[in-house]
Motif scaffolding. Structure first.
Motif: not given
Length: 128
Positions: A23-34, A85-87
């Motif tokens: 996103r916007n030329n940046r690397l992100y680690y994506v997590f979900a939580y329940f 759930s969200s993230g």
């Protein structure tokens, strides 16, 4: 899974790593939580607000606060439960979240906080 009970309200949280995203030329680690919220008290309660603290290993902290959860303000009678759930996106591959829900006792209109236990956000390579 982490769990905590505050004033008869049980919060359970599970997490899942969903890979990376740019996103916007940046690397992100994506997590979900329940999250599951269980009313183990004898009173009917309503979740009115949420407050989250999101931390990562780069010493970045973000706070998120607002009305309800995922656009809803659920009412829980005794023995009811509500799940959603969200993230979140982290700039590092290790993080944690915690916070609280603001609840209202429907009968007495008393408000109180229910703690959300701290849970870890870790990519699979680091959890082996």
């Amino acid at each position: 899974m982490v769990e905590q009970i505050t004033k008869g309200i049980k919060i359970s949280v599970k997490t899942k790593y969903n890979g990376t995203s740019y996103r916007n030329n940046r690397l992100y680690y994506v997590f979900a939580y329940f999250v599951t919220i269980e009313n183990k008290s004898s009173q009917t309660v309503k979740l009115t607000d949420r407050y989250w603290k999101i931390m990562d290993s780069l010493n970045k902290t973000e706070t998120v606060a607002g009305e309800g959860v995922v656009g809803q303000t659920p009412v829980l009678k005794p023995n009811d439960h509500y799940s959603y759930s969200s993230g979140c996106f982290l700039e590092s591959n290790i993080g944690a979240m915690n916070g609280f829900y603001a609840m209202e006792n429907i009968e007495t209109q008393e408000t109180f906080k229910v703690q959300i236990p701290t849970f870890q956000l870790v990519t699979p390579l680091l959890s082996n």
